[in-house]
Every structure is written in structure tokens, then in C-alpha cells.
Design a protein around this motif. Structure first.
Motif, short mmCIF file in Angstrom:
data_model
loop_
_atom_site.label_atom_id
_atom_site.label_comp_id
_atom_site.label_asym_id
_atom_site.label_seq_id
_atom_site.Cartn_x
_atom_site.Cartn_y
_atom_site.Cartn_z
N GLN A 104 -6.01 5.95 1.51
CA GLN A 104 -5.31 6.81 2.47
C GLN A 104 -3.80 6.57 2.44
OE1 GLN A 104 -8.40 5.56 3.30
NE2 GLN A 104 -9.31 7.61 3.19
N MET A 105 -3.40 5.31 2.21
CA MET A 105 -1.97 5.04 2.09
C MET A 105 -1.39 5.74 0.87
SD MET A 105 -1.23 3.45 4.77
CE MET A 105 0.49 3.28 4.35
N ASP A 106 -2.18 5.78 -0.21
CA ASP A 106 -1.73 6.50 -1.41
C ASP A 106 -1.57 7.98 -1.11
OD1 ASP A 106 -1.68 4.20 -2.89
OD2 ASP A 106 -3.64 4.52 -3.82
N VAL A 107 -2.51 8.50 -0.28
CA VAL A 107 -2.42 9.91 0.09
C VAL A 107 -1.15 10.17 0.90
CG1 VAL A 107 -3.45 11.73 1.52
CG2 VAL A 107 -4.90 10.31 0.05
N LEU A 108 -0.89 9.29 1.86
CA LEU A 108 0.30 9.46 2.68
C LEU A 108 1.57 9.31 1.84
CD1 LEU A 108 -0.62 7.59 5.98
CD2 LEU A 108 -0.31 10.05 5.65
N LYS A 109 1.55 8.42 0.88
CA LYS A 109 2.71 8.28 0.00
C LYS A 109 2.91 9.54 -0.83
CE LYS A 109 5.05 5.30 -3.28
NZ LYS A 109 5.07 4.01 -4.00
N GLU A 110 1.79 10.11 -1.29
CA GLU A 110 1.89 11.34 -2.06
C GLU A 110 2.45 12.48 -1.19
OE1 GLU A 110 1.75 11.73 -5.11
OE2 GLU A 110 1.89 13.93 -5.20
N VAL A 111 1.97 12.53 0.07
CA VAL A 111 2.53 13.52 1.00
C VAL A 111 4.03 13.29 1.16
CG1 VAL A 111 2.53 14.31 3.39
CG2 VAL A 111 0.36 13.86 2.24
N GLY A 112 4.43 12.02 1.27
CA GLY A 112 5.85 11.70 1.39
C GLY A 112 6.64 12.12 0.16
N ASN A 113 6.04 11.91 -1.01
CA ASN A 113 6.72 12.30 -2.25
C ASN A 113 6.88 13.82 -2.34
OD1 ASN A 113 7.46 9.97 -3.74
ND2 ASN A 113 5.30 9.57 -4.14
N ILE A 114 5.83 14.53 -1.92
CA ILE A 114 5.91 16.00 -1.94
C ILE A 114 6.99 16.47 -0.96
CG2 ILE A 114 4.67 18.12 -1.36
CD1 ILE A 114 2.10 16.68 -2.32
N GLY A 115 7.01 15.85 0.24
CA GLY A 115 8.03 16.19 1.22
C GLY A 115 9.42 15.89 0.71
N ALA A 116 9.57 14.75 0.04
CA ALA A 116 10.88 14.38 -0.50
C ALA A 116 11.30 15.37 -1.58
CB ALA A 116 10.82 12.97 -1.08
#
Length: 206
Positions: free
Chosen positions: A11-23
Motif C-alpha cells: 500500500q505504501m508503494d501504491v501511495l508513492k505511485e499516486v504521489g509520483n503521478i501527482g508530481a
């Protein structure tokens, strides 16, 4: 909080991916606004207790610049984008082309530029998280403050009467050649919002 404790690496990887997409979305928006290439990345995502937020930006007495937004919708909460004064100066100089002479006395234009960068970053991240979770999340108009980190966090949270006891920290980096500019992005969901986000991300909750 059992849900917090059971938060898995996946789930942390998912949130990081969401953060990368947002960035990525924020970098595109900033590139259009500034008419120059802007690169951003998300090097680190983690959950931390509320009382450790100030420590992660240098301590409660560290003077910082913060852009604050309230999140409204199905998962209300609070958003902070926090920069040290040094990072804010580098951001204005390297990205916007504004030279700041001192840590004090920011002009209206300089503060407006920082506010807009924080607004774009927060909006881009929320859009990515909302798309991923299918939850409605809307940011309010941002406000900017220069003060000690502890004072800013207390004021921003207490005025809404409730807050979560955990925060999602997303470290961001603006890249300008070999120069890196760090910013700290905090999402602090209201207590009932955490479970909704966990469920939307597929995390088992009690």
C-alpha cells in the motif's frame, strides 16, 4: 490504530505511485505556468504520528513557509506543503527566476508565486488520489503563512476542531539540473477519513 499498523509495504508503494503521478501532473502544470521545463520526483512516502510532523521539517521552532488547504468531500482532512526558508529562496530563484535578498520581507509577488506552486502541487496530488480511490476530494482556496512549524501546524488544525492522529508525508524534490529543492507535503485526514482511504486502497480494517 490497527489499520495504520497493518499498512503494508504494497500500500505504501501504491501511495508513492499516486504521489509520483501527482508530481508528474504538477510538473506539467508548473512547466506551462513558467514556460520552462520543470522536473519533480517523490523520493519518499511514509506515515508518521502527528507529533512527529514538526520534527520532520526541522523541529517545532523551525521557521518555515507553509501553504495550507482544507480537503473537503468524502474524505475531509488537511493539507500542508511546507518549505524551509532556504528551499523557498532556491525555488523562487531557480524555478521562477526571482532573487530573494533576505529571509524576511517577501514581496506580494513572491508569496503569490509560492502560494500558486503549493496550490498546484496539492491540487495535482489530490486529483491523483481521488482518481485512484474514486473518492470525491476537493481542496479549498490555499492560505500561506511564515512562522514556526509548530505554530503553523497547531493553528491550521485546531481551527477545524478535529484532526487525525496520523499524517501521510510525501517528500517532493524539484530538480533544476544538479540542484535539488526539497518540499514536504502532508496529508492529515480527519479520523473517519483514514478508514475510507484505507478501504479504497484495499487495506483490511477492523
Amino acid at each position: 490504530m490497527e489499520a495504520f499498523n497493518s499498512f503494508a509495504e504494497f500500500q505504501m508503494d501504491v501511495l508513492k505511485e499516486v504521489g509520483n503521478i501527482g508530481a508528474g501532473h504538477a510538473a506539467t502544470a508548473l512547466s506551462k505556468l513558467l514556460d520552462k521545463p520543470v522536473d519533480m520526483l517523490v523520493p519518499k512516502v511514509r506515515l508518521l504520528p502527528f507529533e512527529e510532523i514538526a520534527d520532520s521539517v526541522g523541529g517545532s521552532e523551525k521557521v518555515v513557509i507553509a501553504i495550507f488547504l482544507r480537503v473537503e468531500g468524502e474524505t475531509p482532512g488537511n493539507l500542508f506543503f511546507i518549505l524551509t526558508l532556504e528551499s523557498a529562496k532556491k525555488l523562487l530563484r531557480n524555478l521562477v527566476g526571482i532573487e530573494i535578498g533576505s529571509d524576511e520581507g517577501y514581496s506580494e509577488m513572491e508569496l503569490s508565486a509560492l502560494n500558486e506552486i503549493g496550490n498546484i502541487l496539492a491540487g495535482s496530488y489530490l486529483t491523483s488520489l481521488a482518481d485512484f480511490t474514486k473518492l470525491n476530494m476537493q481542496p479549498t482556496v490555499p492560505s500561506l503563512a511564515i512562522d514556526m512549524a509548530g505554530a503553523i501546524l497547531s493553528y491550521g488544525l485546531l481551527q477545524f476542531g478535529q484532526m487525525g492522529d496520523q499524517a501521510l508525508l510525501i517528500d517532493t524534490k524539484f530538480l533544476d539540473g544538479k540542484d535539488e529543492i526539497e518540499g514536504h507535503f502532508f496529508l492529515i485526514p480527519d479520523p473517519e477519513s483514514f478508514e475510507r482511504i484505507f478501504i479504497a486502497l484495499g487495506v483490511q480494517t477492523p
